[in-house]
Design an enzyme around this catalytic site. Sequence first.
Site, PDB file in Angstrom:
ATOM      1  N   CYS A   1     -24.217  -5.072 -63.870  1.00  7.42           N
ATOM      2  CA  CYS A   1     -23.642  -3.414 -62.471  1.00  7.42           C
ATOM      3  C   CYS A   1     -22.231  -3.130 -62.322  1.00  7.42           C
ATOM      4  O   CYS A   1     -21.916  -4.406 -61.565  1.00  7.42           O
ATOM      5  CB  CYS A   1     -24.512  -3.980 -61.367  1.00  7.42           C
ATOM      6  SG  CYS A   1     -24.925  -3.069 -59.795  1.00  7.42           S
TER       7      CYS A   1
ATOM      8  N   VAL B   1     -28.219  -2.973 -55.852  1.00  6.34           N
ATOM      9  CA  VAL B   1     -27.676  -4.088 -55.940  1.00  6.34           C
ATOM     10  C   VAL B   1     -26.361  -3.722 -56.457  1.00  6.34           C
ATOM     11  O   VAL B   1     -25.937  -2.429 -56.807  1.00  6.34           O
ATOM     12  CB  VAL B   1     -27.334  -4.920 -56.812  1.00  6.34           C
ATOM     13  CG1 VAL B   1     -28.908  -6.048 -56.320  1.00  6.34           C
ATOM     14  CG2 VAL B   1     -27.743  -5.442 -58.550  1.00  6.34           C
TER      15      VAL B   1
ATOM     16  N   GLU C   1     -24.727  -1.428 -50.094  1.00  4.83           N
ATOM     17  CA  GLU C   1     -23.399  -0.093 -51.243  1.00  4.83           C
ATOM     18  C   GLU C   1     -21.636  -0.863 -50.926  1.00  4.83           C
ATOM     19  O   GLU C   1     -21.173  -1.168 -50.084  1.00  4.83           O
ATOM     20  CB  GLU C   1     -22.970   0.573 -49.318  1.00  4.83           C
ATOM     21  CG  GLU C   1     -24.546   1.897 -49.507  1.00  4.83           C
ATOM     22  CD  GLU C   1     -24.865   2.922 -50.733  1.00  4.83           C
ATOM     23  OE1 GLU C   1     -23.372   2.545 -51.626  1.00  4.83           O
ATOM     24  OE2 GLU C   1     -25.875   2.523 -51.282  1.00  4.83           O
ATOM     25  N   SER C   2     -21.612  -0.890 -53.016  1.00  6.72           N
ATOM     26  CA  SER C   2     -20.259  -1.480 -52.581  1.00  6.72           C
ATOM     27  C   SER C   2     -19.623  -1.189 -52.108  1.00  6.72           C
ATOM     28  O   SER C   2     -18.077  -2.080 -51.401  1.00  6.72           O
ATOM     29  CB  SER C   2     -20.221  -1.428 -54.191  1.00  6.72           C
ATOM     30  OG  SER C   2     -20.246  -0.186 -54.417  1.00  6.72           O
TER      31      SER C   2
HETATM   32  N1  GSH Z   1     -23.865   3.295 -54.484  1.00  9.57           N
HETATM   33  C1  GSH Z   1     -24.529   2.008 -54.416  1.00  9.57           C
HETATM   34  C2  GSH Z   1     -25.039   2.063 -55.510  1.00  9.57           C
HETATM   35  C3  GSH Z   1     -25.285   0.728 -56.284  1.00  9.57           C
HETATM   36  C4  GSH Z   1     -26.115   1.109 -57.501  1.00  9.57           C
HETATM   37  O1  GSH Z   1     -27.067   1.972 -58.244  1.00  9.57           O
HETATM   38  N2  GSH Z   1     -26.524  -0.169 -58.084  1.00  9.57           N
HETATM   39  C5  GSH Z   1     -28.147  -0.121 -59.007  1.00  9.57           C
HETATM   40  C6  GSH Z   1     -27.263  -1.241 -60.543  1.00  9.57           C
HETATM   41  S1  GSH Z   1     -25.761  -0.648 -61.307  1.00  9.57           S
HETATM   42  C7  GSH Z   1     -28.738  -0.348 -59.294  1.00  9.57           C
HETATM   43  O2  GSH Z   1     -29.258  -1.539 -58.407  1.00  9.57           O
HETATM   44  N3  GSH Z   1     -29.884   0.304 -59.522  1.00  9.57           N
HETATM   45  C8  GSH Z   1     -31.086   0.753 -59.040  1.00  9.57           C
HETATM   46  C9  GSH Z   1     -32.131   1.796 -58.486  1.00  9.57           C
HETATM   47  O3  GSH Z   1     -30.887   3.028 -59.137  1.00  9.57           O
HETATM   48  O4  GSH Z   1     -33.110   2.276 -58.987  1.00  9.57           O
HETATM   49  C10 GSH Z   1     -23.446   1.400 -54.755  1.00  9.57           C
HETATM   50  O5  GSH Z   1     -21.916   1.870 -54.159  1.00  9.57           O
HETATM   51  O6  GSH Z   1     -23.504  -0.488 -54.479  1.00  9.57           O
END
Ligand code: GSH
Length: 191
Positions: A10, A50, A62-63
């Site tokens: 990720c 995550v 949220e990163s």
């Molecule tokens: N806006 C979020 C995006 C996080 C994200 O999309 N993580 C992905 C993995 S790279 C995830 O958990 N995907 C699962 C999903 O969307 O259901 C951030 O910045 O933390």
Amino acid sequence: MLRLVDAPRCPYCARVRIMLAEKGIEHEAVVIDLADRPAWLYELNPAGRVPVVEEDGWPLPESAVINEFLEERYPEPPLLPVDPAARAAARLRIFRDDDFTDPYYALRRGEEGAEDAFAAALAELDATLAAAPFLTGTAFGLADIALVPWVIRARDMLGVSLEPYPDVDGWLARLAERPSVAAEIATVASL
Ligand SMILES: N[C@@H](CCC(=O)N[C@@H](CS)C(=O)NCC(=O)O)C(=O)O
């Protein structure tokens, strides 16, 4: 101790991994399988995504928000400029991260026109990095951390050559000298 709910592939988690390494923050990483996410993840983050960091049982998703939180909680070494305008410029770059990530995901999905769109995004990054050594301005910081995970993955997973973008290439080479980014490059190589 701080806990990071993490997934090696990720890029959003990569932002937090790099941040934790830069700040030398002791933490426990709990690695999950993105293809089979545990039910408890939804208790920490109803979106089921995550990264999540937990401080004393308080979950924060949220990163971009996590990294701002870490910057404030652990101010040394500083990863945002002192000048308010320069800080705002770095935050704007992070806020508009999808200018870069949308074309990246389109390319990964093999969408029509995606190669050109991603080339344009890289050209824009190249022009920015021709004018300043880092996306955060004169020093490495949050905006560099925010975008480098996708540049690494574009080069090392999607096979995108950075040769036509010498300033991006040079920036990534400079960043790769930092143990935090070198570790992320090694993580990507292991995927
Ligand atoms: N806006 C979020 C995006 C996080 C994200 O999309 N993580 C992905 C993995 S790279 C995830 O958990 N995907 C699962 C999903 O969307 O259901 C951030 O910045 O933390």
